[in-house]
Write an enzyme that holds these catalytic residues in place. Structure first.
Site, PDB file in Angstrom:
ATOM      1  N   ASP A 120     135.455  -1.584  90.529  1.00  0.00           N
ATOM      2  CA  ASP A 120     135.113  -0.867  89.296  1.00  0.00           C
ATOM      3  C   ASP A 120     135.387  -1.701  88.056  1.00  0.00           C
ATOM      4  OD1 ASP A 120     136.092   2.360  90.644  1.00  0.00           O
ATOM      5  OD2 ASP A 120     134.180   1.294  90.643  1.00  0.00           O
ATOM      6  N   SER A 130     125.428  -3.923 119.578  1.00  0.00           N
ATOM      7  CA  SER A 130     124.366  -4.758 119.004  1.00  0.00           C
ATOM      8  C   SER A 130     123.604  -5.403 120.154  1.00  0.00           C
ATOM      9  CB  SER A 130     124.949  -5.786 118.051  1.00  0.00           C
ATOM     10  OG  SER A 130     126.011  -6.432 118.661  1.00  0.00           O
ATOM     11  N   LEU A 131     122.675  -6.286 119.822  1.00  0.00           N
ATOM     12  CA  LEU A 131     121.823  -6.878 120.863  1.00  0.00           C
ATOM     13  C   LEU A 131     121.953  -8.392 120.864  1.00  0.00           C
ATOM     14  CD1 LEU A 131     118.545  -4.881 120.182  1.00  0.00           C
ATOM     15  CD2 LEU A 131     119.923  -4.727 122.251  1.00  0.00           C
ATOM     16  N   GLU A 135     109.953  -2.736 122.603  1.00  0.00           N
ATOM     17  CA  GLU A 135     109.948  -1.897 121.404  1.00  0.00           C
ATOM     18  C   GLU A 135     110.053  -2.769 120.151  1.00  0.00           C
ATOM     19  OE1 GLU A 135     113.264   0.847 121.903  1.00  0.00           O
ATOM     20  OE2 GLU A 135     112.919   0.946 124.059  1.00  0.00           O
ATOM     21  N   LYS A 179     111.076  -4.269 116.895  1.00  0.00           N
ATOM     22  CA  LYS A 179     112.391  -4.047 116.288  1.00  0.00           C
ATOM     23  C   LYS A 179     112.251  -3.885 114.780  1.00  0.00           C
ATOM     24  CE  LYS A 179     117.003  -6.142 116.350  1.00  0.00           C
ATOM     25  NZ  LYS A 179     117.214  -6.431 114.922  1.00  0.00           N
ATOM     26  N   ASP A 211     113.379  -3.522 111.055  1.00  0.00           N
ATOM     27  CA  ASP A 211     114.516  -4.067 110.336  1.00  0.00           C
ATOM     28  C   ASP A 211     114.984  -3.048 109.299  1.00  0.00           C
ATOM     29  OD1 ASP A 211     116.378  -5.877 109.604  1.00  0.00           O
ATOM     30  OD2 ASP A 211     115.036  -7.110 108.390  1.00  0.00           O
ATOM     31  N   GLU A 244     116.427   4.134 113.797  1.00  0.00           N
ATOM     32  CA  GLU A 244     116.458   3.287 112.599  1.00  0.00           C
ATOM     33  C   GLU A 244     115.948   4.047 111.373  1.00  0.00           C
ATOM     34  OE1 GLU A 244     117.682   0.567 113.701  1.00  0.00           O
ATOM     35  OE2 GLU A 244     117.416  -0.973 112.158  1.00  0.00           O
ATOM     36  N   TYR A 290     115.104   5.596 119.103  1.00  0.00           N
ATOM     37  CA  TYR A 290     114.888   4.689 120.227  1.00  0.00           C
ATOM     38  C   TYR A 290     115.962   4.685 121.308  1.00  0.00           C
ATOM     39  CZ  TYR A 290     117.465   1.781 116.832  1.00  0.00           C
ATOM     40  OH  TYR A 290     118.348   1.316 115.921  1.00  0.00           O
ATOM     41  N   LYS A 311     114.199  -3.622 126.944  1.00  0.00           N
ATOM     42  CA  LYS A 311     115.274  -2.905 127.638  1.00  0.00           C
ATOM     43  C   LYS A 311     114.851  -2.682 129.079  1.00  0.00           C
ATOM     44  CE  LYS A 311     116.317  -0.352 123.429  1.00  0.00           C
ATOM     45  NZ  LYS A 311     116.026   0.880 122.715  1.00  0.00           N
ATOM     46  N   LYS A 359     113.361 -12.443 118.933  1.00  0.00           N
ATOM     47  CA  LYS A 359     113.132 -12.535 117.491  1.00  0.00           C
ATOM     48  C   LYS A 359     111.871 -13.319 117.151  1.00  0.00           C
ATOM     49  CE  LYS A 359     116.772 -10.567 115.650  1.00  0.00           C
ATOM     50  NZ  LYS A 359     117.509 -11.138 114.580  1.00  0.00           N
ATOM     51  N   CYS A 386      94.245 -35.626  85.047  1.00  0.00           N
ATOM     52  CA  CYS A 386      95.643 -35.216  85.156  1.00  0.00           C
ATOM     53  C   CYS A 386      95.931 -34.141  84.111  1.00  0.00           C
ATOM     54  CB  CYS A 386      96.558 -36.417  84.953  1.00  0.00           C
ATOM     55  SG  CYS A 386      98.280 -35.948  84.776  1.00  0.00           S
ATOM     56  N   CYS A 445      98.493 -35.787  81.353  1.00  0.00           N
ATOM     57  CA  CYS A 445      98.170 -36.858  80.404  1.00  0.00           C
ATOM     58  C   CYS A 445      96.675 -37.087  80.244  1.00  0.00           C
ATOM     59  CB  CYS A 445      98.861 -38.149  80.824  1.00  0.00           C
ATOM     60  SG  CYS A 445      98.210 -38.834  82.351  1.00  0.00           S
ATOM     61  N   CYS A 491      97.617 -38.900  89.743  1.00  0.00           N
ATOM     62  CA  CYS A 491      97.354 -39.293  88.363  1.00  0.00           C
ATOM     63  C   CYS A 491      97.326 -40.814  88.368  1.00  0.00           C
ATOM     64  CB  CYS A 491      98.477 -38.770  87.470  1.00  0.00           C
ATOM     65  SG  CYS A 491      98.509 -39.528  85.843  1.00  0.00           S
ATOM     66  N   CYS A 502     102.532 -41.071  81.590  1.00  0.00           N
ATOM     67  CA  CYS A 502     102.232 -39.652  81.814  1.00  0.00           C
ATOM     68  C   CYS A 502     103.528 -38.859  81.640  1.00  0.00           C
ATOM     69  CB  CYS A 502     101.673 -39.456  83.216  1.00  0.00           C
ATOM     70  SG  CYS A 502     101.449 -37.724  83.664  1.00  0.00           S
TER      71      CYS A 502
HETATM   72  S1  IVH Z   1     118.824  -0.354 120.910  1.00  0.00           S
HETATM   73  C1  IVH Z   1     122.099  -0.712 122.826  1.00  0.00           C
HETATM   74  N1  IVH Z   1     116.351  -0.341 120.105  1.00  0.00           N
HETATM   75  O1  IVH Z   1     118.751  -3.575 116.329  1.00  0.00           O
HETATM   76  C2  IVH Z   1     121.311  -1.629 122.022  1.00  0.00           C
HETATM   77  N2  IVH Z   1     117.979  -1.185 118.618  1.00  0.00           N
HETATM   78  O2  IVH Z   1     120.730  -5.735 116.973  1.00  0.00           O
HETATM   79  C3  IVH Z   1     121.297  -1.393 120.564  1.00  0.00           C
HETATM   80  N3  IVH Z   1     117.071  -1.911 116.447  1.00  0.00           N
HETATM   81  O3  IVH Z   1     121.737  -1.966 115.505  1.00  0.00           O
HETATM   82  C4  IVH Z   1     120.329  -0.450 120.043  1.00  0.00           C
HETATM   83  N4  IVH Z   1     114.979  -1.393 116.891  1.00  0.00           N
HETATM   84  O4  IVH Z   1     119.636  -1.307 114.225  1.00  0.00           O
HETATM   85  C5  IVH Z   1     117.617  -0.653 119.789  1.00  0.00           C
HETATM   86  N5  IVH Z   1     114.117  -0.238 119.552  1.00  0.00           N
HETATM   87  C6  IVH Z   1     115.366  -0.539 119.233  1.00  0.00           C
HETATM   88  C7  IVH Z   1     115.700  -1.094 117.980  1.00  0.00           C
HETATM   89  C8  IVH Z   1     117.030  -1.405 117.711  1.00  0.00           C
HETATM   90  C9  IVH Z   1     115.819  -1.879 115.979  1.00  0.00           C
HETATM   91  C10 IVH Z   1     118.236  -2.423 115.720  1.00  0.00           C
HETATM   92  C11 IVH Z   1     119.382  -1.453 115.607  1.00  0.00           C
HETATM   93  C12 IVH Z   1     120.568  -2.173 116.216  1.00  0.00           C
HETATM   94  C13 IVH Z   1     120.132  -3.585 116.153  1.00  0.00           C
HETATM   95  C14 IVH Z   1     120.780  -4.397 117.242  1.00  0.00           C
END
Ligand code: IVH
Length: 676
Positions: A38, A83-84, A117, A119, A121, A177, A221, A285, A309, A403, A406, A427, A434
């Site tokens: 703050d 996460s993945l 699926e 992904k 963002d 998401e 998802y 998956k 990716k 040019c 110049c 040029c 120039c």
């Molecule tokens: S499955 C159990 N499915 O990717 C695996 N995640 O890097 C985790 N995301 O935090 C979730 N599309 O924000 C899953 N079809 C999808 C997804 C997905 C986007 C994002 C999600 C997660 C991140 C993992």
């Protein structure tokens, strides 16, 4: 404080705020106390109030979105939000599948089905339903514990508050998401850097009414804990989600075989531009829940899923204008000014068009809708033009024949190696004639690998040029500091610093000096070779009088292109004048030649043909270590021609003609051993 100093301070505070916001909003991990946060905001607002020239899109006075309200209640996830792991290519995918088969102890040719699926963002969220009613919504947080953002999540239309299907589980944590569509982001881009930030910021509004104003979307998802879920596979689960009233990704599919995953990946990547939401890859998956269960997790990611990716980031935008930039060597580089667009978290407003040929080849025009690609740190470029979107009245872009700086005529040189005209138009004026080339030459002169004058950046060069304070490199050593001190943004201290850094750099090595001159085709490596050859500033400068340019070809590494370029450089009167003037100001150090009395002292060598078990580079360094020199052409200055397998006939013939000793590899090595 001077204006410059105030601006600096303000920028510093804004950047700090951005950092804090990023950690808090994007990573979910605050790195300052609320009090400090703050205070920082207050400081920024105060600075703005006192100095009306201060402005930033990241200012708290501006950002509606990043209005932190850190008083959401924390709540644990009953099943962690994982996460993945990432995959970037076919090998990574093959590896992913191999590990799965190994783990399950299955044959190599076992067919595994995966859901694919796209992904999105965005920001993940967990929705807890009990007895068909949404009872709570959490953010991901650190995966173990999220924030209770129920009041904001329920403002999202895509999130059902109540389910009316009979087969809906008694209890389930549905995950998906939250994101903003690109078309909706159009109206928000003043306030947020990209759609993801916008989604993240809006989800954290203190007042749900503010969240409601932002058109957030949700696709589902996966799930966390459940009681009474009656499906056996991911694909069936996705179907069920849709039946229950959730949005699912329309591009989801069920696939087996890595080759087919890649095919789908390429197809989706092609469609990516036309989607109204950002995707950054495809999640695969293992379809069968029983297999998923057996596979389990490693650390904080499941063994049964991976995110494939997209390697580069592309986006669609419109060309507003085409600018022609002029570089240090006179090259005219066309740059497309595009409607600012977010590509992979970075706002892009310029894209290089490389050269005239590229514009012709792709028929790129002002007003065109184009695909822009940004990969890594390289300058974004135009991938293709969407001809369907082209305005009927659009006209071909005509590359300037003169040019723009110049007015000299521009030329496309003939390249002796490729036997073609260069793609780059240049040029034709000589260096300092120039304006734009001059400025670029000066920037190069003070740059890091050249003089390395600290605090004398590109902006200062441009500013001093405009004010006619510098025109030639020597002017840098004759600055009128009293005049500079009176300029806006300069003060006693900054002038003192500048004076100090310039003085410090008056002592310079010959190689840096040659490099700093910015002679075309003479980069640092060639400058080093030339410095070694000339050994002193005066020899370098006087070389112009002798015009024995072919001698330069004896320097290994210097070819005709470089020799010609040096000739060009010395044939320009302004360049000679610059050298004369710089000689007065600089102390260019001589190159200290290693006067070792080696076995090959005074002898010159040239290698032709392939040697056995020893590289050319090693031979060269052996010769130099023993005080000999290597040359690159057969002339009467050559003492020994070392021949290997398949020597160049022309070289051997002319060596014979000139009665030069021709030796083989063994004889050469003996020469080294003999004297020892
Ligand atoms: S499955 C159990 N499915 O990717 C695996 N995640 O890097 C985790 N995301 O935090 C979730 N599309 O924000 C899953 N079809 C999808 C997804 C997905 C986007 C994002 C999600 C997660 C991140 C993992």
């Amino acid at each position: 404080m001077t204006k410059n100093e105030v601006e600096k301070l303000y920028k510093k505070k804004i950047n700090l705020l951005k950092k804090y916001n990023k950690s808090y909003f994007d990573k979910n991990t605050p790195i300052v106390s609320d009090k400090d946060y703050d205070e920082l905001k207050r400081d920024i607002l105060l600075l703005e109030k006192e100095n009306d020239f201060l402005k930033s899109k990241d200012s708290p006075s501006n950002a509606v979105g990043y209005k932190p309200s850190k008083n959401f209640k924390k709540a644990p996830h009953r099943i962690p939000m994982l996460s993945l792991a990432n995959a970037f290519n076919e090998d990574d995918l093959l590896n992913f599948e191999k590990k799965i088969l190994n783990f399950l102890s299955k044959e190599e040719d076992t067919k595994i089905f995966y859901t694919a699926e796209p992904k999105i963002d965005g920001i993940s969220a967990s929705l807890i339903y009990k007895n068909k009613k949404l009872i709570r919504g959490l953010s991901r947080g650190d995966g173990k514990e999220g924030e209770d953002i129920t009041s904001n999540l329920i403002t999202i239309k895509d999130i059902p508050k109540e389910i009316f299907s009979n087969d809906f589980p008694e209890e389930i944590d549905i995950r998906g998401e939250v994101f903003i569509q690109n078309s909706d982001f159009e109206n928000l881009k003043e306030k947020f850097a990209n759609p993801r930030n916008a989604a993240s910021g809006s989800l954290r509004q203190k007042n749900p009414e503010d969240t409601k104003k932002i058109p957030l979307k949700f696709i589902a998802y996966t799930f966390g804990f459940e009681k009474g879920l009656k499906v056996q596979s991911q694909f069936d689960y996705l179907q069920k989600l849709s039946e229950w009233g959730f949005k699912i990704n329309p591009l989801n599919s069920l696939i087996s075989g890595i080759k087919n995953l890649i095919k789908n990946y390429n197809e989706v990547e092609k469609q990516r531009m036309n989607l109204d939401f950002d995707i950054d890859g495809i999640v695969y998956k293992v379809n069968d829940f029983a297999l998923q269960k057996r596979l389990g997790n490693v650390a904080n990611a499941p063994r049964w899923a991976v995110a494939h990716k997209f390697s580069s980031n592309k986006a669609v935008s419109k060309i507003l204008d085409i600018d022609i930039q002029i570089g240090r060597t006179g090259a005219l580089t066309p740059v497309a000014k595009v409607k600012p667009i977010n590509i992979g978290g970075v706002t892009v407003s310029n894209a290089t068009l490389h050269n005239e040929d590229e514009i012709i080849r792709k028929d790129i025009r002002i007003g065109d809708t184009v695909i822009i690609e940004r990969a890594g740190d390289v300058i974004p470029h135009i991938l293709s033009v969407d001809l369907k979107k082209r305005d009927k009245k659009s006209v071909k872009f005509i590359f300037p024949i003169k040019c723009p700086s110049c007015g000299s005529k521009t030329i496309k040189e003939f390249n002796a190696t490729t036997k073609k005209r260069d793609a780059v138009r240049r040029c034709s004026s000589e260096g300092y004639d120039c304006e734009k080339i001059s400025i670029e030459k000066l920037k190069h002169f003070v740059s890091k690998d050249a003089l390395n004058i600290e605090g004398f950046g590109k902006k200062i060069v441009e500013n001093f040029w405009k004010l006619k304070i510098v025109k030639f490199p020597q002017d840098i050593f004759r600055l009128d500091f009293d005049k500079i001190e009176k300029l806006e943004g300069w003060g006693d201290l900054s002038v003192k610093n500048l004076k100090y850094s310039i003085n410090e750099k008056k002592n310079i090595s010959l190689e840096r000096f040659i490099y700093a001159l910015g002679i075309r085709h003479i980069g640092m490596e060639n400058a080093k070779l030339l410095a070694k050859y000339f050994t002193s500033f005066s020899k370098f400068k006087n070389f112009s009088k002798q015009s024995k340019y072919e001698e330069l070809l004896n320097i290994d590494g210097i070819g005709e292109t470089q020799a010609n370029s040096i000739k060009n450089f010395f044939s320009n009167i302004t360049n000679l004048k610059v050298l004369t003037e710089l000689e007065k100001d600089l102390n260019v150090n001589n190159v200290i030649v290693n006067k070792k009395e080696g076995k090959l002292k005074g002898k010159t060598f040239l290698v032709t043909g392939k040697l056995n078990g020893i590289s050319r580079a090693e031979v060269k360094s052996l010769i130099e270590e023993n005080s000999g020199t290597t040359v690159s052409t057969v002339s009467n200055k050559l003492n020994y021609l070392i021949t290997g397998e398949k020597p160049t006939k022309r070289k051997v013939d002319s060596a014979r003609e000139l009665k030069i000793k021709i030796i083989n590899q063994e004889e050469f090595l003996q020469m080294l051993n003999k004297a020892s």
